[in-house]
Scaffold this active site. Sequence first.
Site, PDB file in Angstrom:
ATOM      1  N   SER A 211       0.836  -1.197   0.000  1.00  0.00           N
ATOM      2  CA  SER A 211       0.000   0.000   0.000  1.00  0.00           C
ATOM      3  C   SER A 211       0.867   1.242   0.000  1.00  0.00           C
ATOM      4  O   SER A 211       1.655   1.461   0.935  1.00  0.00           O
ATOM      5  CB  SER A 211      -0.912   0.016   1.237  1.00  0.00           C
TER       6      SER A 211
ATOM      7  N   HIS B 192      -1.345  -1.343  -4.217  1.00  0.00           N
ATOM      8  CA  HIS B 192      -2.604  -0.916  -3.615  1.00  0.00           C
ATOM      9  C   HIS B 192      -2.605   0.598  -3.448  1.00  0.00           C
ATOM     10  O   HIS B 192      -1.716   1.174  -2.807  1.00  0.00           O
ATOM     11  CB  HIS B 192      -2.790  -1.593  -2.253  1.00  0.00           C
TER      12      HIS B 192
ATOM     13  N   ASP C  65      -4.569   3.641  -1.992  1.00  0.00           N
ATOM     14  CA  ASP C  65      -5.606   4.076  -1.059  1.00  0.00           C
ATOM     15  C   ASP C  65      -6.014   5.507  -1.375  1.00  0.00           C
ATOM     16  O   ASP C  65      -5.265   6.453  -1.121  1.00  0.00           O
ATOM     17  CB  ASP C  65      -5.091   3.981   0.380  1.00  0.00           C
TER      18      ASP C  65
ATOM     19  N   MET D 219      -8.397   8.578  -0.617  1.00  0.00           N
ATOM     20  CA  MET D 219      -9.215   9.094   0.483  1.00  0.00           C
ATOM     21  C   MET D 219      -9.684  10.504   0.173  1.00  0.00           C
ATOM     22  O   MET D 219      -8.931  11.300  -0.399  1.00  0.00           O
ATOM     23  CB  MET D 219      -8.421   9.083   1.786  1.00  0.00           C
TER      24      MET D 219
ATOM     25  N   HIS E  78      -8.334   1.494  -4.240  1.00  0.00           N
ATOM     26  CA  HIS E  78      -9.325   1.311  -3.181  1.00  0.00           C
ATOM     27  C   HIS E  78      -9.898   2.687  -2.843  1.00  0.00           C
ATOM     28  O   HIS E  78      -9.235   3.514  -2.216  1.00  0.00           O
ATOM     29  CB  HIS E  78      -8.635   0.670  -1.963  1.00  0.00           C
TER      30      HIS E  78
ATOM     31  N   MET F  89     -11.837   5.075  -0.878  1.00  0.00           N
ATOM     32  CA  MET F  89     -12.468   5.388   0.405  1.00  0.00           C
ATOM     33  C   MET F  89     -13.061   6.786   0.279  1.00  0.00           C
ATOM     34  O   MET F  89     -12.615   7.743   0.904  1.00  0.00           O
ATOM     35  CB  MET F  89     -11.439   5.285   1.526  1.00  0.00           C
TER      36      MET F  89
ATOM     37  N   MET G 290     -12.007  -5.070   5.368  1.00  0.00           N
ATOM     38  CA  MET G 290     -11.158  -4.172   6.139  1.00  0.00           C
ATOM     39  C   MET G 290     -10.893  -4.778   7.513  1.00  0.00           C
ATOM     40  O   MET G 290     -11.828  -5.133   8.235  1.00  0.00           O
ATOM     41  CB  MET G 290     -11.813  -2.800   6.285  1.00  0.00           C
TER      42      MET G 290
ATOM     43  N   GLY H 271      -8.758   4.820   6.942  1.00  0.00           N
ATOM     44  CA  GLY H 271      -8.410   6.231   7.049  1.00  0.00           C
ATOM     45  C   GLY H 271      -6.998   6.496   7.503  1.00  0.00           C
ATOM     46  O   GLY H 271      -6.468   7.576   7.275  1.00  0.00           O
ATOM     47  N   PHE H 272      -6.366   5.500   8.138  1.00  0.00           N
ATOM     48  CA  PHE H 272      -5.018   5.701   8.657  1.00  0.00           C
ATOM     49  C   PHE H 272      -4.193   4.433   8.467  1.00  0.00           C
ATOM     50  O   PHE H 272      -4.705   3.320   8.628  1.00  0.00           O
ATOM     51  CB  PHE H 272      -5.042   6.044  10.153  1.00  0.00           C
ATOM     52  N   GLY H 273      -2.916   4.594   8.165  1.00  0.00           N
ATOM     53  CA  GLY H 273      -2.011   3.464   8.099  1.00  0.00           C
ATOM     54  C   GLY H 273      -1.444   3.143   9.472  1.00  0.00           C
ATOM     55  O   GLY H 273      -1.583   3.917  10.416  1.00  0.00           O
ATOM     56  N   GLY H 274      -0.819   1.987   9.583  1.00  0.00           N
ATOM     57  CA  GLY H 274      -0.122   1.634  10.816  1.00  0.00           C
ATOM     58  C   GLY H 274      -0.998   1.139  11.943  1.00  0.00           C
ATOM     59  O   GLY H 274      -0.534   1.051  13.092  1.00  0.00           O
TER      60      GLY H 274
ATOM     61  N   ASP I 226      -7.171  -5.908   4.313  1.00  0.00           N
ATOM     62  CA  ASP I 226      -6.420  -4.651   4.352  1.00  0.00           C
ATOM     63  C   ASP I 226      -6.453  -4.084   5.759  1.00  0.00           C
ATOM     64  O   ASP I 226      -7.513  -3.752   6.283  1.00  0.00           O
ATOM     65  CB  ASP I 226      -7.045  -3.667   3.360  1.00  0.00           C
TER      66      ASP I 226
ATOM     67  N   GLY J 156       1.279  -2.240   4.307  1.00  0.00           N
ATOM     68  CA  GLY J 156       1.901  -0.932   4.179  1.00  0.00           C
ATOM     69  C   GLY J 156       3.234  -0.863   4.882  1.00  0.00           C
ATOM     70  O   GLY J 156       4.291  -1.031   4.271  1.00  0.00           O
TER      71      GLY J 156
END
Length: 228
Positions: free
Chosen positions: A7, A32, A34, A36, A65, A67, A136, A141-144, A174, A196
């Site tokens: 990602s 991937h 993302d 947003m 993807h 969002m 999901m 909305g956020f990585g990590g 994901d 990611g």
Amino acid sequence: MIHIAPSVLSADFGRINEESAAVGEAGADWLHLDVMDGRFVPNLTFGPPVVARLIKPDGLVFDAHLMVLEPDHLVEAFAKAGVHRLTVHVEAATHLHRTLAHIRECGMKSGVALNPSTPLAAIEWVLDSVDLVLIMSVNPGFGGQSYIPQTTRKIAALAEILRGRGLDLPIQVDGGINVGTIGEAASAGATVFVAGTAIFGEADYGAAIEKLRAGAAAGQKPVLRELG
């Protein structure tokens, strides 16, 4: 078949083109993307103009993807930008069946995504219209973020539904995927793994991808034995 999809949300956005090309060269199957909008999720990322300018190595599948709320107006733009697969959220598409049909009409594979708290029943009537289901395993909305354990049962339930209907669809997962969680998701039936920080947070992208691939393969082994 196992597909590893880095990602770019976790990549260095100042070097996004180089980073995308690097994971392709390192053995990634999909890239991937993302997307947003700051409305469906809190963050903003990028849109079709950025994707159109990314280096597209041969064989690397561009997997967007969305969002975003009301994703219909972006479908054609992402097709023109070179995206191969486009996934929209069941929670964000007012006329989901029409949106999925539009994605295919534009020459892309269609996907539908569900947030962690959205039941599988929400996509029951579109399973014949999609080429992938994205589960999901974090709130988008956020990585990590950390993998939500209940996701495993959700993946397994989806896999059972697909088998019962004779549908051979990839199940993508994901959120929070790393060497410690990928085997669990694979054992439940996931085959496409978005990662990611587990890739872009490592110095050697190729080694990171191979560790994830090995972890997924190990997770699938009990299923393969059960099937004979």
